[in-house]
Design a protein around this motif. Structure first.
Motif, PDB file in Angstrom:
ATOM      1  N   LEU A 196      -6.581 -47.251 -27.170  1.00 49.24           N
ATOM      2  CA  LEU A 196      -7.005 -47.963 -28.369  1.00 49.24           C
ATOM      3  C   LEU A 196      -8.458 -47.631 -28.638  1.00 49.24           C
ATOM      4  O   LEU A 196      -9.185 -47.195 -27.744  1.00 49.24           O
ATOM      5  CB  LEU A 196      -6.831 -49.474 -28.197  1.00 49.24           C
ATOM      6  CG  LEU A 196      -7.716 -50.167 -27.142  1.00 49.24           C
ATOM      7  CD1 LEU A 196      -8.871 -50.915 -27.824  1.00 49.24           C
ATOM      8  CD2 LEU A 196      -6.904 -51.134 -26.307  1.00 49.24           C
ATOM      9  N   LEU A 197      -8.871 -47.821 -29.888  1.00 47.88           N
ATOM     10  CA  LEU A 197     -10.281 -47.779 -30.241  1.00 47.88           C
ATOM     11  C   LEU A 197     -10.599 -49.037 -31.031  1.00 47.88           C
ATOM     12  O   LEU A 197      -9.703 -49.640 -31.631  1.00 47.88           O
ATOM     13  CB  LEU A 197     -10.643 -46.522 -31.032  1.00 47.88           C
ATOM     14  CG  LEU A 197     -10.066 -46.312 -32.430  1.00 47.88           C
ATOM     15  CD1 LEU A 197     -10.935 -45.321 -33.206  1.00 47.88           C
ATOM     16  CD2 LEU A 197      -8.635 -45.784 -32.372  1.00 47.88           C
ATOM     17  N   ALA A 198     -11.851 -49.453 -30.997  1.00 46.31           N
ATOM     18  CA  ALA A 198     -12.220 -50.733 -31.581  1.00 46.31           C
ATOM     19  C   ALA A 198     -13.288 -50.555 -32.646  1.00 46.31           C
ATOM     20  O   ALA A 198     -14.115 -49.641 -32.576  1.00 46.31           O
ATOM     21  CB  ALA A 198     -12.718 -51.697 -30.503  1.00 46.31           C
ATOM     22  N   GLY A 199     -13.286 -51.433 -33.635  1.00 50.52           N
ATOM     23  CA  GLY A 199     -14.304 -51.466 -34.675  1.00 50.52           C
ATOM     24  C   GLY A 199     -14.799 -52.886 -34.865  1.00 50.52           C
ATOM     25  O   GLY A 199     -14.039 -53.751 -35.332  1.00 50.52           O
ATOM     26  N   LEU A 200     -16.027 -53.163 -34.481  1.00 51.49           N
ATOM     27  CA  LEU A 200     -16.595 -54.502 -34.602  1.00 51.49           C
ATOM     28  C   LEU A 200     -17.978 -54.434 -35.224  1.00 51.49           C
ATOM     29  O   LEU A 200     -18.779 -53.555 -34.872  1.00 51.49           O
ATOM     30  CB  LEU A 200     -16.716 -55.165 -33.221  1.00 51.49           C
ATOM     31  CG  LEU A 200     -15.428 -55.442 -32.452  1.00 51.49           C
ATOM     32  CD1 LEU A 200     -15.749 -55.995 -31.067  1.00 51.49           C
ATOM     33  CD2 LEU A 200     -14.546 -56.417 -33.215  1.00 51.49           C
ATOM     34  N   PRO A 201     -18.311 -55.361 -36.117  1.00 49.73           N
ATOM     35  CA  PRO A 201     -19.685 -55.395 -36.630  1.00 49.73           C
ATOM     36  C   PRO A 201     -20.633 -55.777 -35.508  1.00 49.73           C
ATOM     37  O   PRO A 201     -20.319 -56.663 -34.696  1.00 49.73           O
ATOM     38  CB  PRO A 201     -19.626 -56.481 -37.711  1.00 49.73           C
ATOM     39  CG  PRO A 201     -18.488 -57.356 -37.304  1.00 49.73           C
ATOM     40  CD  PRO A 201     -17.488 -56.456 -36.648  1.00 49.73           C
ATOM     41  N   PRO A 202     -21.779 -55.148 -35.400  1.00 56.00           N
ATOM     42  CA  PRO A 202     -22.701 -55.497 -34.320  1.00 56.00           C
ATOM     43  C   PRO A 202     -23.381 -56.842 -34.521  1.00 56.00           C
ATOM     44  O   PRO A 202     -23.838 -57.456 -33.554  1.00 56.00           O
ATOM     45  CB  PRO A 202     -23.718 -54.361 -34.334  1.00 56.00           C
ATOM     46  CG  PRO A 202     -23.666 -53.818 -35.722  1.00 56.00           C
ATOM     47  CD  PRO A 202     -22.254 -53.987 -36.179  1.00 56.00           C
ATOM     48  N   THR A 203     -23.454 -57.299 -35.769  1.00 56.02           N
ATOM     49  CA  THR A 203     -24.140 -58.563 -36.048  1.00 56.02           C
ATOM     50  C   THR A 203     -23.289 -59.438 -36.947  1.00 56.02           C
ATOM     51  O   THR A 203     -22.324 -58.985 -37.571  1.00 56.02           O
ATOM     52  CB  THR A 203     -25.498 -58.328 -36.725  1.00 56.02           C
ATOM     53  OG1 THR A 203     -25.294 -57.606 -37.950  1.00 56.02           O
ATOM     54  CG2 THR A 203     -26.433 -57.547 -35.814  1.00 56.02           C
ATOM     55  N   PRO A 387      -3.897 -47.840 -31.418  1.00 52.56           N
ATOM     56  CA  PRO A 387      -4.298 -48.768 -32.479  1.00 52.56           C
ATOM     57  C   PRO A 387      -5.817 -48.816 -32.657  1.00 52.56           C
ATOM     58  O   PRO A 387      -6.578 -48.667 -31.708  1.00 52.56           O
ATOM     59  CB  PRO A 387      -3.773 -50.121 -31.997  1.00 52.56           C
ATOM     60  CG  PRO A 387      -2.775 -49.810 -30.939  1.00 52.56           C
ATOM     61  CD  PRO A 387      -3.248 -48.540 -30.302  1.00 52.56           C
ATOM     62  N   TYR A 388      -6.226 -49.040 -33.893  1.00 55.31           N
ATOM     63  CA  TYR A 388      -7.616 -49.369 -34.227  1.00 55.31           C
ATOM     64  C   TYR A 388      -7.669 -50.885 -34.280  1.00 55.31           C
ATOM     65  O   TYR A 388      -7.076 -51.513 -35.161  1.00 55.31           O
ATOM     66  CB  TYR A 388      -8.000 -48.752 -35.558  1.00 55.31           C
ATOM     67  CG  TYR A 388      -9.400 -49.106 -36.042  1.00 55.31           C
ATOM     68  CD1 TYR A 388     -10.494 -48.318 -35.708  1.00 55.31           C
ATOM     69  CD2 TYR A 388      -9.619 -50.221 -36.850  1.00 55.31           C
ATOM     70  CE1 TYR A 388     -11.778 -48.630 -36.163  1.00 55.31           C
ATOM     71  CE2 TYR A 388     -10.894 -50.542 -37.307  1.00 55.31           C
ATOM     72  CZ  TYR A 388     -11.962 -49.743 -36.960  1.00 55.31           C
ATOM     73  OH  TYR A 388     -13.220 -50.060 -37.416  1.00 55.31           O
ATOM     74  N   MET A 389      -8.396 -51.509 -33.333  1.00 61.29           N
ATOM     75  CA  MET A 389      -8.427 -52.961 -33.219  1.00 61.29           C
ATOM     76  C   MET A 389      -9.801 -53.480 -33.613  1.00 61.29           C
ATOM     77  O   MET A 389     -10.816 -53.037 -33.082  1.00 61.29           O
ATOM     78  CB  MET A 389      -8.067 -53.388 -31.799  1.00 61.29           C
ATOM     79  CG  MET A 389      -6.704 -52.880 -31.345  1.00 61.29           C
ATOM     80  SD  MET A 389      -6.189 -53.513 -29.727  1.00 61.29           S
ATOM     81  CE  MET A 389      -5.766 -55.211 -30.138  1.00 61.29           C
ATOM     82  N   GLY A 390      -9.831 -54.430 -34.509  1.00 59.45           N
ATOM     83  CA  GLY A 390     -11.085 -54.958 -35.043  1.00 59.45           C
ATOM     84  C   GLY A 390     -10.960 -55.064 -36.543  1.00 59.45           C
ATOM     85  O   GLY A 390     -10.011 -55.621 -37.070  1.00 59.45           O
ATOM     86  N   TRP A 391     -11.940 -54.478 -37.255  1.00 61.79           N
ATOM     87  CA  TRP A 391     -11.858 -54.496 -38.717  1.00 61.79           C
ATOM     88  C   TRP A 391     -12.846 -53.502 -39.283  1.00 61.79           C
ATOM     89  O   TRP A 391     -13.518 -52.777 -38.553  1.00 61.79           O
ATOM     90  CB  TRP A 391     -12.096 -55.893 -39.267  1.00 61.79           C
ATOM     91  CG  TRP A 391     -11.596 -56.082 -40.679  1.00 61.79           C
ATOM     92  CD1 TRP A 391     -12.295 -56.576 -41.731  1.00 61.79           C
ATOM     93  CD2 TRP A 391     -10.289 -55.771 -41.191  1.00 61.79           C
ATOM     94  NE1 TRP A 391     -11.514 -56.605 -42.867  1.00 61.79           N
ATOM     95  CE2 TRP A 391     -10.273 -56.112 -42.557  1.00 61.79           C
ATOM     96  CE3 TRP A 391      -9.129 -55.226 -40.629  1.00 61.79           C
ATOM     97  CZ2 TRP A 391      -9.158 -55.936 -43.374  1.00 61.79           C
ATOM     98  CZ3 TRP A 391      -8.019 -55.051 -41.444  1.00 61.79           C
ATOM     99  CH2 TRP A 391      -8.050 -55.412 -42.798  1.00 61.79           C
ATOM    100  N   PHE A 392     -12.918 -53.498 -40.623  1.00 65.01           N
ATOM    101  CA  PHE A 392     -13.804 -52.597 -41.347  1.00 65.01           C
ATOM    102  C   PHE A 392     -14.855 -53.418 -42.098  1.00 65.01           C
ATOM    103  O   PHE A 392     -14.883 -54.641 -42.004  1.00 65.01           O
ATOM    104  CB  PHE A 392     -12.989 -51.751 -42.332  1.00 65.01           C
ATOM    105  CG  PHE A 392     -11.872 -50.977 -41.691  1.00 65.01           C
ATOM    106  CD1 PHE A 392     -12.119 -49.778 -41.044  1.00 65.01           C
ATOM    107  CD2 PHE A 392     -10.570 -51.445 -41.720  1.00 65.01           C
ATOM    108  CE1 PHE A 392     -11.097 -49.065 -40.438  1.00 65.01           C
ATOM    109  CE2 PHE A 392      -9.541 -50.747 -41.119  1.00 65.01           C
ATOM    110  CZ  PHE A 392      -9.802 -49.551 -40.476  1.00 65.01           C
TER     111      PHE A 392
END
Length: 672
Positions: A196-203, A387-392
């Motif tokens: 999996l790879l993840a996408g999370l805002p840092p702040t 899966p890409y887990m997190g959001w944009f």
């Protein structure tokens, strides 16, 4: 093919791009991939079942302290889930507390959750110190924390808790997002899990308490057609006297999705222009204090609907006695002003336990321009179905473009950026039935309007964890037939959640698969061979969870959703147990058979029960009553509740008949 690099481990350390990583790290990373891979049928990593949980309410802690604890949770829970936190302020009936209660596990409560750092200090190697001046370094620190069995902290936190600094990222990166994540991809990708790879805002943006807002302007009519578009002079002089004036734009009617739109802003101090800009341009940036809950629309307008808002900050010259903000504005606006900075920026803590525990790579790359190009590279490096887990980026463009890029890259999207305690929920097992709900068969259709209504958002596992639990507990649930989209991936990310909904569903509740199967995706954007793999995976999850109706997206063409192609529909029919598909649709009414399956376009209307019923009446105005009419309706999951559904159900007298989706598609298939 997945590209890989070979790293040589010396007797002391593996050196990656100038960063000293601990001895044997490459072996540890590969072991993590192997040990969490599960059976061939499993998509996501395996976690052990928790036996006892240390619990703390972290809702009042800063984002930095939450990040410290969430990354600690990731390291500890990787071996055996032992840490669980509540992130919601309020009563003991918050979702985190409800799920904890439902697990019936022995629990020790810590009044000060930060005491857990000392308790588990021996389980971690120390801290990865992020650079507060470079927000994206927090994500790099999180990736490294997973690889190094460390927590993420700032320098003050590390000192306060007596944590050895494993790696200090201060000064390592400049504030160039592309360069930061390029370094991470080049140097850390070979060491992280490729499941999996993840996408999370840092702040995140946090509201400051006790800010006093003064109402400046409000639209009291529910206007959705821009008929009130005009130039509005907003006199905010009453808030002069401090360093700056903050002007907030909100939706004056939060239920229907037509919030304030602004296309031009001019500011005059004592009659002299001090600012002029159009939204979405570089000229706007110095004044946009908080825009994360807003979007740029088709007319280059900034807008925000529902509970969203956006805030501009204006700093007039000393001695200013008159400050007027002139805006070109329309739709349902509520404008307020204050002289106090109303929000602050903090680290974004959520879902980092899951990222750290699985040793995943996490980034934040808006899907446009250079960051979009780098995001494409990420997808290309990962195997199909990772899966890409997190959001944009939190706007409509970010969602559509991000999911489209993921689809092209063969990655289903799992909205998980607010999924709390994922390492606990993934390990807590509970019975899930693989038997679909029996169809209430309508043997002979009548000349009625057969209506089925579905709550959306179920692909979003954080919605399933939080908002869905809140509205599911509405005592009026079950009074009228209602479909509830849900993610079949909960079988691996939250079996207890899925089991709860399945076990407590009434005869009037039907779980249906959220878009567009095993993860949010646009099937038309996939390569054919990869789509086959996605549909096969989806079929497996649907069979495991007893789902046989699906809400699906298709793809977009000329800014409109298109019909699922014959080939895609045939794929759903061949590889999944689906009996009918409701798809997102914004064209003419859609009721058809495609690839052997009945397909309907999702129809929606603004407002609550009375307005929805009026729109339904208008929708069927040209129906001659000589044959059955089928309507598949979508319900706003963030604004409606079962109480609203019960109110609507009472209004749906003849010629309407409200039925569950399995009966709806069974009947429609025979009629077509």
């Amino acid at each position: 093919m997945v590209s890989r690099r070979t790293f040589l481990a010396g007797s002391g350390a593996v050196t990656v791009g100038g960063l000293g990583l601990s001895s044997g790290l490459a072996t540890q990373a590969q072991a993590a991939v192997s040990s969490t891979s599960g059976s061939l049928a499993r998509l996501l990593p395996v976690f052990n079942r928790p036996k006892h949980l240390d619990y703390g309410d972290v809702s009042k802690l800063s984002g930095g302290d939450q990040t410290l604890l969430t990354t600690l949770q990731g390291v500890v829970n990787r071996t055996q889930p032992e840490l669980y936190f509540s992130y919601d302020t309020g009563t003991m009936s918050t979702p985190d507390v409800k799920w904890l209660t439902d697990m019936h596990l022995p629990t020790t409560t810590y009044a000060n959750p930060l005491d857990l750092v000392a308790k588990y200090r021996s389980r971690i190697r120390g801290a990865i110190v992020h650079d507060p001046a470079v927000s994206d370094s927090l994500n790099v620190a999180t990736t490294l924390a997973g690889l190094e069995n460390a927590v993420v902290a700032d320098a003050d936190q590390a000192k306060a808790h007596g944590l050895r600094i494993v790696k200090d990222l201060r000064g390592m990166f400049d504030d160039d997002r592309v360069k930061t994540y390029r370094w991470q991809l080049d140097n850390l990708f070979p060491l992280v899990t490729h499941k999996l790879l993840a996408g999370l805002p840092p702040t995140r943006v946090v509201a400051v308490e006790n800010v006093q807002w003064q109402e400046i302007a409000r639209e009291t009519r529910q206007i959705r057609d821009s008929s009130n578009r005009g130039n509005y002079d907003l006199d905010v002089s009453a808030k002069l006297g401090q360093e700056a004036v903050f002007v907030r734009f909100q939706d004056s009617f939060t239920d229907d999705g037509w919030g304030p739109s602004v296309s031009e802003v001019t500011v005059k101090a004592n009659g002299t222009q001090i600012a002029h800009f159009l939204p979405g341009t570089p000229e706007e940036e110095p004044y946009l204090f908080d825009g994360v809950n807003s979007s740029i629309g088709g007319e280059a307008n900034r807008f925000s609907d529902g509970g969203g808002y956006y805030i501009y900050r204006f700093q007039p010259p000393a001695g200013t006695t008159s400050l007027v903000v002139t805006v070109t504005m329309w739709n349902q606006y509520l404008v307020t002003a204050t002289d106090t900075a109303p929000t602050r920026i903090e680290p974004f803590a959520y879902f980092r336990d899951y990222v750290v525990a699985t040793k995943a790579l996490v980034s934040w790359l808006p899907p446009a321009g250079e960051t979009g190009e780098l995001l494409i590279e990420h997808f290309a490096k990962y195997p199909t179905l990772a899966p890409y887990m997190g959001w944009f980026a939190n706007d409509v463009s970010g969602e559509w473009d991000g999911v489209d890029l993921a689809s092209q890259g063969g990655s289903p999207v799992v909205a998980a950026d607010f999924y709390m305690n994922g390492t606990v929920h993934a390990g807590f097992t509970a019975p899930i039935s693989d038997t679909p709900r029996p169809v209430r068969r309508i043997t002979k259709p009548k000349n009625k309007v057969y209506l089925t209504l579905t709550f959306g958002e179920g692909d979003n596992i954080q919605y399933c964890q939080r908002r869905l639990r809140d509205i599911w507990d509405d005592p009026k649930r079950g009074q009228v037939p209602t479909n509830w989209t849900v993610s079949p991936l909960l079988a691996e990310t939250g079996p207890g959640l899925y089991s709860h909904y399945q076990r407590t569903a009434t005869a009037n509740d039907l779980l249906v698969c959220g878009p567009s199967g095993g993860g949010y995706t646009y099937p038309a954007s996939w390569q054919a061979d990869q789509l086959t793999q996605y549909l096969q995976m989806t079929g497996g999850f649907m069979r495991r969870t007893g789902l046989d109706v699906i809400y699906a997206y298709s793809g977009r063409q000329d800014n409109k959703w298109i019909l699922l192609s014959k080939e895609i529909a045939e794929g759903f029919a061949k590889y999944t147990p689906v009996k009918g598909i409701m798809q997102t649709w914004d064209g003419d009414p859609l009721t058809t058979r495609q690839g052997g399956l009945p397909i309907t376009g999702g129809w929606g209307a603004p407002g609550k029960a009375v307005e929805f019923k009026a729109a339904l009446d208008q929708r069927i105005a040209n129906w001659d009553g000589a044959s059955p009419l089928f309507i598949s309706g979508l319900i706003g999951a963030w604004s409606w509740t079962p109480s609203d559904m019960a109110e609507l159900g009472a209004l749906l007298t003849d010629p309407y008949e409200l039925i569950l989706a399995n009966s709806f598609y069974d009947l429609l298939n025979r009629v077509l």
